[in-house]
Scaffold this motif. Structure first.
Motif, PDB file in Angstrom:
ATOM      1  N   VAL A 230     -18.637  22.401   0.506  1.00 16.02           N
ATOM      2  CA  VAL A 230     -18.925  23.070   1.769  1.00 16.02           C
ATOM      3  C   VAL A 230     -19.469  24.449   1.400  1.00 16.02           C
ATOM      4  CG1 VAL A 230     -18.075  23.776   4.032  1.00 16.02           C
ATOM      5  CG2 VAL A 230     -16.933  21.901   2.818  1.00 16.02           C
ATOM      6  N   HIS A 231     -20.780  24.606   1.462  1.00 17.51           N
ATOM      7  CA  HIS A 231     -21.393  25.864   1.043  1.00 17.51           C
ATOM      8  C   HIS A 231     -20.819  27.026   1.849  1.00 17.51           C
ATOM      9  CE1 HIS A 231     -25.287  28.408   0.468  1.00 17.51           C
ATOM     10  NE2 HIS A 231     -24.369  28.713  -0.435  1.00 17.51           N
ATOM     11  N   TRP A 232     -20.428  28.076   1.164  1.00 19.10           N
ATOM     12  CA  TRP A 232     -19.699  29.178   1.795  1.00 19.10           C
ATOM     13  C   TRP A 232     -20.497  29.896   2.878  1.00 19.10           C
ATOM     14  CZ3 TRP A 232     -20.955  34.384   1.952  1.00 19.10           C
ATOM     15  CH2 TRP A 232     -21.978  34.814   1.113  1.00 19.10           C
ATOM     16  N   VAL A 233     -21.819  29.859   2.824  1.00 17.39           N
ATOM     17  CA  VAL A 233     -22.621  30.564   3.813  1.00 17.39           C
ATOM     18  C   VAL A 233     -22.413  29.991   5.212  1.00 17.39           C
ATOM     19  CG1 VAL A 233     -25.007  31.106   4.483  1.00 17.39           C
ATOM     20  CG2 VAL A 233     -24.289  31.392   2.124  1.00 17.39           C
ATOM     21  N   GLY A 234     -21.888  28.776   5.311  1.00 26.61           N
ATOM     22  CA  GLY A 234     -21.549  28.221   6.617  1.00 26.61           C
ATOM     23  C   GLY A 234     -20.488  29.015   7.353  1.00 26.61           C
ATOM     24  N   ASN A 235     -19.789  29.903   6.642  1.00 21.82           N
ATOM     25  CA  ASN A 235     -18.766  30.741   7.270  1.00 21.82           C
ATOM     26  C   ASN A 235     -19.359  31.911   8.036  1.00 21.82           C
ATOM     27  OD1 ASN A 235     -16.874  29.166   5.815  1.00 21.82           O
ATOM     28  ND2 ASN A 235     -16.984  30.556   4.067  1.00 21.82           N
ATOM     29  N   VAL A 236     -20.645  32.191   7.829  1.00 19.38           N
ATOM     30  CA  VAL A 236     -21.246  33.422   8.309  1.00 19.38           C
ATOM     31  C   VAL A 236     -22.460  33.122   9.179  1.00 19.38           C
ATOM     32  CG1 VAL A 236     -22.181  35.665   7.628  1.00 19.38           C
ATOM     33  CG2 VAL A 236     -20.521  34.512   6.155  1.00 19.38           C
ATOM     34  N   SER A 237     -22.555  33.823  10.282  1.00 21.39           N
ATOM     35  CA  SER A 237     -23.706  33.719  11.166  1.00 21.39           C
ATOM     36  C   SER A 237     -24.336  35.094  11.271  1.00 21.39           C
ATOM     37  CB  SER A 237     -23.287  33.213  12.550  1.00 21.39           C
ATOM     38  OG  SER A 237     -24.373  33.177  13.442  1.00 21.39           O
TER      39      SER A 237
ATOM     40  N   THR B 205     -18.895  32.912  11.663  1.00 20.02           N
ATOM     41  CA  THR B 205     -19.278  31.782  12.490  1.00 20.02           C
ATOM     42  C   THR B 205     -18.223  31.569  13.572  1.00 20.02           C
ATOM     43  OG1 THR B 205     -20.453  30.759  10.644  1.00 20.02           O
ATOM     44  CG2 THR B 205     -19.723  29.292  12.415  1.00 20.02           C
ATOM     45  N   GLU B 206     -18.656  31.032  14.716  1.00 23.88           N
ATOM     46  CA  GLU B 206     -17.718  30.792  15.811  1.00 23.88           C
ATOM     47  C   GLU B 206     -16.509  29.985  15.316  1.00 23.88           C
ATOM     48  OE1 GLU B 206     -17.544  31.812  18.935  1.00 23.88           O
ATOM     49  OE2 GLU B 206     -19.288  33.093  18.586  1.00 23.88           O
ATOM     50  N   PRO B 207     -15.290  30.437  15.624  1.00 24.66           N
ATOM     51  CA  PRO B 207     -14.085  29.767  15.119  1.00 24.66           C
ATOM     52  C   PRO B 207     -14.010  28.278  15.450  1.00 24.66           C
ATOM     53  CG  PRO B 207     -13.523  31.906  16.031  1.00 24.66           C
ATOM     54  CD  PRO B 207     -14.969  31.671  16.357  1.00 24.66           C
ATOM     55  N   THR B 208     -14.486  27.880  16.636  1.00 24.36           N
ATOM     56  CA  THR B 208     -14.437  26.450  16.971  1.00 24.36           C
ATOM     57  C   THR B 208     -15.300  25.641  16.016  1.00 24.36           C
ATOM     58  OG1 THR B 208     -16.183  26.857  18.605  1.00 24.36           O
ATOM     59  CG2 THR B 208     -13.899  26.787  19.400  1.00 24.36           C
ATOM     60  N   ARG B 209     -16.431  26.207  15.613  1.00 24.49           N
ATOM     61  CA  ARG B 209     -17.289  25.534  14.643  1.00 24.49           C
ATOM     62  C   ARG B 209     -16.619  25.480  13.281  1.00 24.49           C
ATOM     63  NH1 ARG B 209     -19.618  21.714  12.291  1.00 24.49           N
ATOM     64  NH2 ARG B 209     -21.142  22.289  10.682  1.00 24.49           N
ATOM     65  N   LEU B 210     -15.937  26.523  12.897  1.00 27.53           N
ATOM     66  CA  LEU B 210     -15.257  26.544  11.606  1.00 27.53           C
ATOM     67  C   LEU B 210     -14.137  25.515  11.547  1.00 27.53           C
ATOM     68  CD1 LEU B 210     -15.098  30.414  11.098  1.00 27.53           C
ATOM     69  CD2 LEU B 210     -16.524  28.783   9.812  1.00 27.53           C
ATOM     70  N   VAL B 211     -13.383  25.389  12.626  1.00 26.81           N
ATOM     71  CA  VAL B 211     -12.329  24.366  12.676  1.00 26.81           C
ATOM     72  C   VAL B 211     -12.939  22.980  12.537  1.00 26.81           C
ATOM     73  CG1 VAL B 211     -10.571  23.298  14.123  1.00 26.81           C
ATOM     74  CG2 VAL B 211     -10.729  25.794  13.996  1.00 26.81           C
TER      75      VAL B 211
ATOM     76  N   THR C  80     -19.153  10.774  -7.964  1.00 26.27           N
ATOM     77  CA  THR C  80     -18.581  10.764  -6.618  1.00 26.27           C
ATOM     78  C   THR C  80     -18.863  12.107  -5.961  1.00 26.27           C
ATOM     79  OG1 THR C  80     -16.821   9.278  -7.331  1.00 26.27           O
ATOM     80  CG2 THR C  80     -16.495  10.451  -5.260  1.00 26.27           C
ATOM     81  N   ASN C  81     -19.532  12.060  -4.814  1.00 21.10           N
ATOM     82  CA  ASN C  81     -19.960  13.301  -4.174  1.00 21.10           C
ATOM     83  C   ASN C  81     -19.685  13.261  -2.676  1.00 21.10           C
ATOM     84  OD1 ASN C  81     -21.421  14.316  -6.615  1.00 21.10           O
ATOM     85  ND2 ASN C  81     -22.668  12.498  -6.227  1.00 21.10           N
ATOM     86  N   VAL C  82     -19.137  14.353  -2.160  1.00 21.90           N
ATOM     87  CA  VAL C  82     -18.958  14.511  -0.727  1.00 21.90           C
ATOM     88  C   VAL C  82     -19.512  15.883  -0.353  1.00 21.90           C
ATOM     89  CG1 VAL C  82     -17.354  14.620   1.203  1.00 21.90           C
ATOM     90  CG2 VAL C  82     -16.886  13.080  -0.722  1.00 21.90           C
ATOM     91  N   VAL C  83     -20.650  15.895   0.331  1.00 18.65           N
ATOM     92  CA  VAL C  83     -21.293  17.140   0.732  1.00 18.65           C
ATOM     93  C   VAL C  83     -21.221  17.270   2.248  1.00 18.65           C
ATOM     94  CG1 VAL C  83     -23.443  18.455   0.816  1.00 18.65           C
ATOM     95  CG2 VAL C  83     -22.853  17.144  -1.241  1.00 18.65           C
ATOM     96  N   VAL C  84     -20.622  18.350   2.710  1.00 15.38           N
ATOM     97  CA  VAL C  84     -20.568  18.651   4.137  1.00 15.38           C
ATOM     98  C   VAL C  84     -21.683  19.638   4.444  1.00 15.38           C
ATOM     99  CG1 VAL C  84     -19.197  19.612   6.007  1.00 15.38           C
ATOM    100  CG2 VAL C  84     -18.088  18.249   4.219  1.00 15.38           C
ATOM    101  N   GLU C  85     -22.590  19.257   5.318  1.00 15.26           N
ATOM    102  CA  GLU C  85     -23.719  20.120   5.628  1.00 15.26           C
ATOM    103  C   GLU C  85     -23.267  21.336   6.433  1.00 15.26           C
ATOM    104  OE1 GLU C  85     -26.892  18.056   7.474  1.00 15.26           O
ATOM    105  OE2 GLU C  85     -27.148  16.618   5.824  1.00 15.26           O
ATOM    106  N   THR C  86     -23.820  22.483   6.079  1.00 18.33           N
ATOM    107  CA  THR C  86     -23.507  23.721   6.784  1.00 18.33           C
ATOM    108  C   THR C  86     -24.796  24.362   7.288  1.00 18.33           C
ATOM    109  OG1 THR C  86     -23.639  25.060   4.766  1.00 18.33           O
ATOM    110  CG2 THR C  86     -21.482  24.140   5.347  1.00 18.33           C
TER     111      THR C  86
END
Length: 360
Positions: free
Chosen positions: A253-260, A265-271, A337-343
């Motif tokens: 989960v690329h860390w930049v997804g935490n920041v807008s 980033t909106e807390p509901t999106r982070l959850v 084995t790879n699991v990538v969550v898009e941010t």
């Protein structure tokens, strides 16, 4: 040594000082308007008050606070600036203190692996007059990883006071500003009480390989997907590493997804991002790591802010793991084995060492 110049009104002052104050007010207004345009998808925001309002924090969110919180608690809070010295001298929150960034990222080697250098970190805080029981707010150009690394460093040395981050960074602040060299502050004797529950070591991870994101702790790789996937020929691969890939069981989960832009980033999106998409279990410890020990602190603080109680940093990072000496069978690197969550995120200012554009 150049002193602080307040941008507040009131009191007797000479014409030159008033001119300085007016200049700072104009500069602050321009900076906050420009910052707001970048943080809100380049909307046409026209006043510093509007920018401040956009960066208020509501709901059940920890650690991140808006400008109004700082305005109400400024006299009882030590404010730390995480930016580089040049930016600090140009303009900062009035009476903020700059922490040397190299010191708060310091590590020491142990038989278990690299860990935060508590003595070096505590000494850096002591030099700028921070005491263990002070309530502290950290800010930068945004809420990027330089800021969160300072927050982590405080936690690592067992800081007893509260630790908060200013949402929106300096551009969100419409209060008093300062410029020039820092104020003289009296150093303190900061005696660290290292909190080793804030981090894990290489050996801690090695003992649990095969359990992450299954029957044991969560494990999050915060690097770009190309590094996590060991994409051949990618510029994201660190040429100093002997091996490429990721720690077994880690989800990316690329860390930049935490920041807008400049704010979180909106807390509901982070959850949604971490609970629903990454499928992290709040009932288990969650370990975060990156190539170094700076970027993953963004995810460390973000997870804590949205209610994950036990979040830990692998301070040695993938750099230590990939280049470990000895029996590397104990420290495997995974690529199959790879699991990538898009941010979808972008960092404003220079808190990630890069530039920000409206197209992000």
């Amino acid at each position: 040594m150049t002193g602080e110049h307040s941008t507040g009104d009131g009191g007797d002052s000479d014409p030159a000082e008033n001119a300085t104050r007016r200049g700072l007010l104009r500069a602050a207004a321009g900076a906050t308007v420009a910052g707001a345009a970048s943080t809100a998808g380049c909307l046409g925001v026209t006043t510093p008050a509007d920018v401040a309002a956009q960066n208020e924090v509501s709901g059940n969110v920890g650690h991140f606070v808006g400008p109004s919180w700082l305005a109400d608690n400024r006299e009882d809070t030590v404010v730390l600036d995480a930016r580089d010295p040049e930016r600090f001298r140009e303009e900062r929150i009035y009476r903020a203190r700059r922490v040397p960034f190299d010191a708060v990222t310091a590590r020491e080697s142990t038989e278990e692996g690299d860990v935060p250098d508590a003595d070096a970190i505590a000494s850096a805080f002591g030099e700028v007059g921070v005491s263990p029981d002070d309530d502290v707010l950290v800010y930068g150009a945004s809420v990027g990883s330089r800021v969160t690394r300072v927050a982590f460093a405080l936690a690592a040395v067992g800081h007893e006071g509260s630790i908060r981050v200013l949402n929106g960074g300096l551009s969100a602040w419409n209060g008093r500003l300062g410029t020039g060299s820092r104020d003289r502050v009296s150093p303190t004797e900061y005696e660290p009480e290292p909190d080793d529950s804030a981090w894990v070591t290489r050996e801690w991870i090695a003992d649990r390989v095969g359990t992450f994101n299954a029957d044991g702790p969560g494990l999050v790789d915060v690097r770009v997907p190309e590094a996590y996937l060991a994409a051949a020929g990618s510029d994201a691969l660190n040429g100093d590493h002997d091996r490429h890939g990721h720690l077994p069981g880690a989800v990316d989960v690329h860390w930049v997804g935490n920041v807008s832009g400049r704010r979180m980033t909106e807390p509901t999106r982070l959850v949604q991002l971490y609970e629903s998409e990454a499928e992290l279990d709040r009932g288990e410890p969650v370990v975060v790591y990156g190539d170094d020990n700076v970027d993953p602190t963004s995810t460390w603080l973000t997870l804590k802010a949205i209610g994950f109680a036990d979040v830990r940093l692998y301070d040695g990072g993938f750099g230590e793991w990939a280049n470990v000496d000895g029996d590397r069978g104990r420290y495997p690197v995974e690529t199959a084995t790879n699991v990538v969550v898009e941010t979808d995120g972008s960092v404003g200012g220079d808190d990630d060492g890069g530039d920000f554009s409206c197209t992000g």
